[in-house]
Enzyme design. Structure first.
Site, PDB file in Angstrom:
ATOM      1  N   HIS A   1      20.923  -6.549 107.137  1.00 36.02           N
ATOM      2  CA  HIS A   1      20.374  -7.305 106.119  1.00 36.02           C
ATOM      3  C   HIS A   1      21.051  -7.115 104.794  1.00 36.02           C
ATOM      4  O   HIS A   1      21.623  -5.970 104.595  1.00 36.02           O
ATOM      5  CB  HIS A   1      18.917  -6.807 105.971  1.00 36.02           C
ATOM      6  CG  HIS A   1      18.303  -7.308 104.805  1.00 36.02           C
ATOM      7  ND1 HIS A   1      17.991  -8.763 104.203  1.00 36.02           N
ATOM      8  CD2 HIS A   1      17.465  -6.483 103.688  1.00 36.02           C
ATOM      9  CE1 HIS A   1      17.554  -8.784 103.288  1.00 36.02           C
ATOM     10  NE2 HIS A   1      17.132  -7.469 102.746  1.00 36.02           N
TER      11      HIS A   1
ATOM     12  N   CYS B   1      11.765  -8.701 104.384  1.00 35.37           N
ATOM     13  CA  CYS B   1      13.130  -9.032 104.721  1.00 35.37           C
ATOM     14  C   CYS B   1      13.369  -8.746 106.184  1.00 35.37           C
ATOM     15  O   CYS B   1      14.596  -8.800 106.589  1.00 35.37           O
ATOM     16  CB  CYS B   1      14.069  -7.900 103.725  1.00 35.37           C
ATOM     17  SG  CYS B   1      14.012  -8.237 101.984  1.00 35.37           S
TER      18      CYS B   1
ATOM     19  N   ASN C   1      20.120 -11.416  97.810  1.00 34.52           N
ATOM     20  CA  ASN C   1      19.175 -10.979  98.869  1.00 34.52           C
ATOM     21  C   ASN C   1      18.380 -12.215  99.165  1.00 34.52           C
ATOM     22  O   ASN C   1      17.617 -12.382  98.191  1.00 34.52           O
ATOM     23  CB  ASN C   1      18.537  -9.570  98.426  1.00 34.52           C
ATOM     24  CG  ASN C   1      17.471  -9.373  99.399  1.00 34.52           C
ATOM     25  OD1 ASN C   1      17.303 -10.097 100.609  1.00 34.52           O
ATOM     26  ND2 ASN C   1      16.793  -8.303  99.323  1.00 34.52           N
TER      27      ASN C   1
END
Length: 334
Positions: A256, A116, A286
């Site tokens: 994020h 990520c 996500n």
């Protein structure tokens, strides 16, 4: 001699058409809209359903839109960096596939994997190529087809992830804009808590690994949550302190998009007003390396040349970091 800065001069993105809502998910696994929203703040996520299409398909769409928007001839691109955890293949690189499909044939291309944190790691890499003076046009493609490694029998992880991809163009400038500073870290303690156990060289695919469902995302949520909040907070505060930025100085705070509670906790600890914190997790979930470029793409129209942005992320490894940049153009004129 004037200092060369690396500035983002355009952004493109691709989001699949198919939407997987919480209501649909609740018919697949023991969960509910209320349960998901209260814990992670995700209402729906996008899924690339077409058979035989992987990350390269989304990356091609994102990069093509970027080239068209910026009126960039593919022959001018010198480097393509593709940041992803879900490449089409172990080899060849997805970057090579995408470059060929987009007509980029005068560049070198490679994949990098930082989960990520992939976009900000790739941004630092590409920016350094620009500031070296050796390259004029570097493309970063970042995204994931996370639904390809999601276990839809695991209610703790399957609501979290979606598919998307973004792409940015980096170019040199002598103006006081672009990537100003980065703070990046990796600490390998994260291996037991967030991984895909099988499919690599340690545990190649066998009937046993498949039967044990080891080719899907494994996550210990509480541990990851704790480290994500503390490390993203540390990274944001560090980059702001080094550059003498107060919360009032920051125009856009782009974290994020992993969990709404993580986003809110980090924003609160850093002292950023909620109206400056970019949030789209409720729509897309996500998308791993794709979340930050997707946020940039969505708020492009709102951003003005010289706006101060803080990007911050956390991923498997553990890997994390922050970037301070000044936006390079008036998005409303794109």
């Amino acid at each position: 001699m004037k200092k060369i800065n690396a500035v983002i001069t355009g952004i493109g993105a691709f989001i699949p058409d198919d939407v997987l809502t919480n209501e649909e998910l609740s018919r697949m696994v023991d969960t509910s809209d209320e349960w998901i929203m209260s814990r992670v703040g995700i209402k729906e996520r996008r899924v690339l359903k077409e058979e035989g299409k992987g990350l390269s398909y989304m990356a091609e769409k994102a990069l093509s839109s970027l080239l068209e928007k910026t009126k960039t001839d593919p022959s001018e691109i010198e480097v393509v960096i593709c940041s992803t955890t879900t490449p089409d293949f172990h080899f060849p690189s997805t970057a090579s596939i995408v470059s060929e499909r987009c007509g980029i044939r005068n560049a070198w291309a490679f994949d990098m994997e930082a989960a990520c944190s992939g976009f900000i790691f790739a941004l630092e890499t590409g920016a350094n190529m620009i500031t070296s003076g050796k390259y004029k046009k570097v493309v970063i493609v970042a995204g994931d087809k996370m639904t390809s490694i999601v276990d839809y029998t695991d209610r703790n992880t399957c609501p979290l992830f979606g598919d998307a991809c973004g792409a940015v163009l980096l170019e040199p400038t002598y103006e006081d804009i672009g990537v100003k500073d980065t703070f990046l870290r990796t600490l390998g303690i994260g291996e037991p808590y967030l991984r895909m156990t099988a499919g690599g060289s340690r545990y190649p695919a066998t009937h046993d690994t498949i039967d044990k469902r080891l080719h899907y995302i494994y996550q210990e949520g509480r541990v990851v949550f704790k480290h994500a909040v503390s490390n993203m907070t540390e990274a944001a505060l560090e980059i702001m302190e080094r550059n003498r930025l107060s919360p009032d100085d920051v125009d856009f705070f782009i974290p994020h998009q992993a969990n709404i509670r993580i986003i809110e906790a980090v924003g609160l600890r850093v002292g950023i007003p909620h109206e400056k914190v970019m949030v789209n997790i409720h729509k897309y979930g996500n998308t791993s390396a794709g979340t930050i470029p997707l946020c940039l793409w969505e708020c492009e129209k709102q951003m003005k040349k010289g706006d101060k942005l803080i990007l911050v992320s956390f991923g498997a490894g553990f890997s994390w970091g922050s970037v301070y940049l000044k936006w390079g153009y008036d998005g409303s004129q794109v």
